[in-house]
Design an enzyme around this catalytic site. Structure first.
Site, PDB file in Angstrom:
ATOM      1  N   CYS A 237      14.335  18.668  46.997  1.00 36.61           N
ATOM      2  CA  CYS A 237      15.425  18.474  46.028  1.00 36.61           C
ATOM      3  C   CYS A 237      14.817  18.715  44.649  1.00 36.61           C
ATOM      4  CB  CYS A 237      16.083  17.095  46.180  1.00 36.61           C
ATOM      5  SG  CYS A 237      15.030  15.674  45.865  1.00 36.61           S
ATOM      6  N   GLY A 238      15.467  18.219  43.604  1.00 38.03           N
ATOM      7  CA  GLY A 238      14.924  18.462  42.271  1.00 38.03           C
ATOM      8  C   GLY A 238      13.568  17.819  42.081  1.00 38.03           C
ATOM      9  N   THR A 239      13.464  16.566  42.510  1.00 36.44           N
ATOM     10  CA  THR A 239      12.214  15.810  42.330  1.00 36.44           C
ATOM     11  C   THR A 239      11.492  15.491  43.640  1.00 36.44           C
ATOM     12  OG1 THR A 239      13.454  13.757  42.524  1.00 36.44           O
ATOM     13  CG2 THR A 239      13.130  14.618  40.290  1.00 36.44           C
ATOM     14  N   GLY A 240      12.196  15.567  44.738  1.00 34.06           N
ATOM     15  CA  GLY A 240      11.667  15.096  46.029  1.00 34.06           C
ATOM     16  C   GLY A 240      11.944  13.615  46.236  1.00 34.06           C
TER      17      GLY A 240
ATOM     18  N   HIS B 222      -3.773   9.263  56.349  1.00 33.98           N
ATOM     19  CA  HIS B 222      -3.666   7.801  56.249  1.00 33.98           C
ATOM     20  C   HIS B 222      -2.325   7.266  56.725  1.00 33.98           C
ATOM     21  CE1 HIS B 222      -7.068   7.027  53.104  1.00 33.98           C
ATOM     22  NE2 HIS B 222      -7.384   8.028  53.910  1.00 33.98           N
ATOM     23  N   ASN B 223      -1.233   7.918  56.287  1.00 27.79           N
ATOM     24  CA  ASN B 223       0.115   7.376  56.553  1.00 27.79           C
ATOM     25  C   ASN B 223       0.781   7.997  57.774  1.00 27.79           C
ATOM     26  OD1 ASN B 223       0.536   8.022  53.069  1.00 27.79           O
ATOM     27  ND2 ASN B 223      -0.066   6.034  53.916  1.00 27.79           N
TER      28      ASN B 223
ATOM     29  N   HIS C  33      21.092  21.616  46.424  1.00 25.64           N
ATOM     30  CA  HIS C  33      21.218  22.822  45.589  1.00 25.64           C
ATOM     31  C   HIS C  33      19.980  23.044  44.726  1.00 25.64           C
ATOM     32  CE1 HIS C  33      22.750  19.298  43.512  1.00 25.64           C
ATOM     33  NE2 HIS C  33      22.458  19.884  42.370  1.00 25.64           N
TER      34      HIS C  33
ATOM     35  N   HIS D  26      -5.516   2.312  59.682  1.00 21.95           N
ATOM     36  CA  HIS D  26      -4.278   3.033  59.352  1.00 21.95           C
ATOM     37  C   HIS D  26      -3.203   2.768  60.407  1.00 21.95           C
ATOM     38  CE1 HIS D  26      -6.348   4.768  56.072  1.00 21.95           C
ATOM     39  NE2 HIS D  26      -7.172   5.492  56.821  1.00 21.95           N
TER      40      HIS D  26
HETATM   41  C1  RB5 Z   1      20.226  17.017  41.631  1.00 26.42           C
HETATM   42  O1  RB5 Z   1      20.629  17.295  40.349  1.00 26.42           O
HETATM   43  C2  RB5 Z   1      19.044  16.053  41.648  1.00 26.42           C
HETATM   44  O2  RB5 Z   1      19.451  14.801  41.222  1.00 26.42           O
HETATM   45  C3  RB5 Z   1      18.434  15.987  43.021  1.00 26.42           C
HETATM   46  O3  RB5 Z   1      18.045  17.257  43.401  1.00 26.42           O
HETATM   47  C4  RB5 Z   1      17.188  15.137  43.202  1.00 26.42           C
HETATM   48  O4  RB5 Z   1      16.235  15.426  42.230  1.00 26.42           O
HETATM   49  C5  RB5 Z   1      17.378  13.714  43.405  1.00 26.42           C
HETATM   50  O5  RB5 Z   1      16.409  12.971  43.661  1.00 26.42           O
END
Ligand code: RB5
Length: 149
Positions: free
Chosen positions: A66-69, A99-100, A10, A135
């Protein structure tokens, strides 16, 4: 043209929709595994869907938002054969390909804006693996450690 599997939770839904259109505009064949709304959902479900498609060679590369990846990369990297990288800068987008030989790009919609995400996605897709002996050796060690889990 390469086939890309894309997914988000989401938190990444809106960015995923924009990146999907960007990929289509660039001529890629895109499979969207969801999510399809901003209703709360669980990122591992989508990470595994994308990862499985890459491993099965139904997609050449994966993109996960996602929020942070970070959660996406943790989940995708549990799948043998996946090398998922969280990217938040242009240098890393290039280096993780050259590289990866990363096959899944993860980005955080709460960390970077859409313009940056588009830029990093383009760099990721446009950068080939260097095929350097060093590599290849290191990736071999990665694969072995993954299969020992
Ligand atoms: C969702 O709130 C958040 O936790 C998710 O998107 C993500 O960042 C997790 O790593």
């Amino acid at each position: 043209m390469e086939r890309i599997a894309i997914g988000s939770d989401h938190a990444g839904f809106e960015m995923k929709e924009i990146l999907k259109q960007h990929l289509i505009d660039r001529g890629y064949s895109v499979t969207d595994v969801g999510t399809f709304s901003d209703a709360s959902c669980d990122y591992p479900d989508y990470a595994v869907e994308v990862a499985n498609r890459v491993v099965a060679k139904e997609a050449d590369k994966g993109v996960l938002i996602c929020g942070t990846g970070i959660g996406m990369s943790m989940a995708a990297n549990k799948v043998p054969g996946i090398r998922a990288a969280v990217v938040g800068d242009a240098f890393s987008a290039e280096a993780t390909r050259s590289h990866n030989d990363a096959n899944v790009l993860c980005m955080g919609a709460r960390v970077i804006d859409v313009e940056k995400a588009r830029e990093f996605l383009d760099i990721f897709l446009d950068t080939p693996f260097s095929e350097g002996e060093n590599h290849i050796r290191r990736i071999g060690k990665l694969e072995r450690s993954q299969s020992e889990q």
